[in-house]
Design a protein around this motif. Structure first.
Motif, short mmCIF file in Angstrom:
data_model
loop_
_atom_site.label_atom_id
_atom_site.label_comp_id
_atom_site.label_asym_id
_atom_site.label_seq_id
_atom_site.Cartn_x
_atom_site.Cartn_y
_atom_site.Cartn_z
N PHE A 93 0.84 -1.20 0.00
CA PHE A 93 0.00 0.00 0.00
C PHE A 93 0.87 1.25 0.00
CE2 PHE A 93 -3.46 2.81 0.94
CZ PHE A 93 -2.96 3.73 1.85
N ARG A 94 1.88 1.25 0.85
CA ARG A 94 2.67 2.47 1.02
C ARG A 94 3.44 2.83 -0.25
NH1 ARG A 94 8.01 1.20 1.88
NH2 ARG A 94 8.48 -1.01 2.26
N LEU A 95 3.56 1.88 -1.17
CA LEU A 95 4.29 2.12 -2.40
C LEU A 95 3.40 2.63 -3.53
CD1 LEU A 95 6.43 -1.15 -2.48
CD2 LEU A 95 7.10 1.10 -1.60
N SER A 96 2.10 2.58 -3.30
CA SER A 96 1.15 2.85 -4.38
C SER A 96 0.58 4.25 -4.31
CB SER A 96 0.00 1.84 -4.30
OG SER A 96 -1.01 2.16 -5.25
N ALA A 97 0.58 4.92 -5.46
CA ALA A 97 -0.28 6.10 -5.55
C ALA A 97 -1.72 5.64 -5.42
CB ALA A 97 -0.05 6.81 -6.87
N MET A 98 -2.54 6.47 -4.80
CA MET A 98 -3.93 6.10 -4.53
C MET A 98 -4.85 7.21 -5.01
SD MET A 98 -3.78 3.17 -2.88
CE MET A 98 -5.45 3.09 -2.22
N GLY A 99 -6.08 6.83 -5.31
CA GLY A 99 -7.01 7.85 -5.76
C GLY A 99 -8.44 7.56 -5.35
N TRP A 100 -9.25 8.57 -5.43
CA TRP A 100 -10.71 8.45 -5.27
C TRP A 100 -11.34 8.81 -6.61
CZ3 TRP A 100 -13.17 6.36 -1.25
CH2 TRP A 100 -12.51 6.29 -0.01
N TYR A 101 -12.16 7.90 -7.11
CA TYR A 101 -12.96 8.12 -8.30
C TYR A 101 -14.42 8.20 -7.87
CZ TYR A 101 -9.25 6.93 -11.67
OH TYR A 101 -8.11 6.91 -12.44
N ARG A 102 -15.24 8.77 -8.74
CA ARG A 102 -16.68 8.73 -8.52
C ARG A 102 -17.39 8.52 -9.84
NH1 ARG A 102 -17.76 15.08 -6.76
NH2 ARG A 102 -17.38 16.00 -8.83
#
Length: 112
Positions: free
Chosen positions: A29-38
């Motif tokens: 997880f700590r290595l991944s860029a993360m996002g919120w989509y809708r």
């Protein structure tokens, strides 16, 4: 393999606030860029906000100044603080890892 689970959606009046959370399993997880989509009914899924592994953030123009994305790599969690909500923010919100993993989605409904 990363697995994602969202929580925190619901029904709120216009002008109100909600805080979405995304809990991730997996040590990467700590290595991944993360996002919120809708995704609203009849519309394409859109990227609302993302955060890089080191905390750099970016937002779609329509939510700038109202939404804040954050992450806690020690707790494998990501959040989206949504303030001054508008009816047009109503959608299913999805947590996304840029290792191409999606959460199941959480419904946000903003009443006028």
């Amino acid at each position: 393999q990363v697995q994602l689970a969202e929580s925190g959606g619901g029904l709120v009046q216009a002008g109100g606030s909600l805080r979405l959370s995304c809990a991730a399993s997996g040590s990467i997880f700590r290595l991944s860029a993360m996002g919120w989509y809708r995704q609203a009914p009849g519309k394409q899924r859109e990227l609302v906000a993302f955060i890089t592994s080191n905390g750099t953030t970016n937002y779609v123009d329509s939510v700038k100044g109202r939404f804040t994305i954050s992450r806690d790599n020690a707790k494998n969690t990501m959040h989206l603080q949504m303030n001054s909500l508008k009816p047009e923010d109503s959608a299913v919100y999805y947590c996304y890892s840029f290792f191409k993993v999606w959460g199941q989605g959480t419904q946000v409904t903003v009443s006028s």
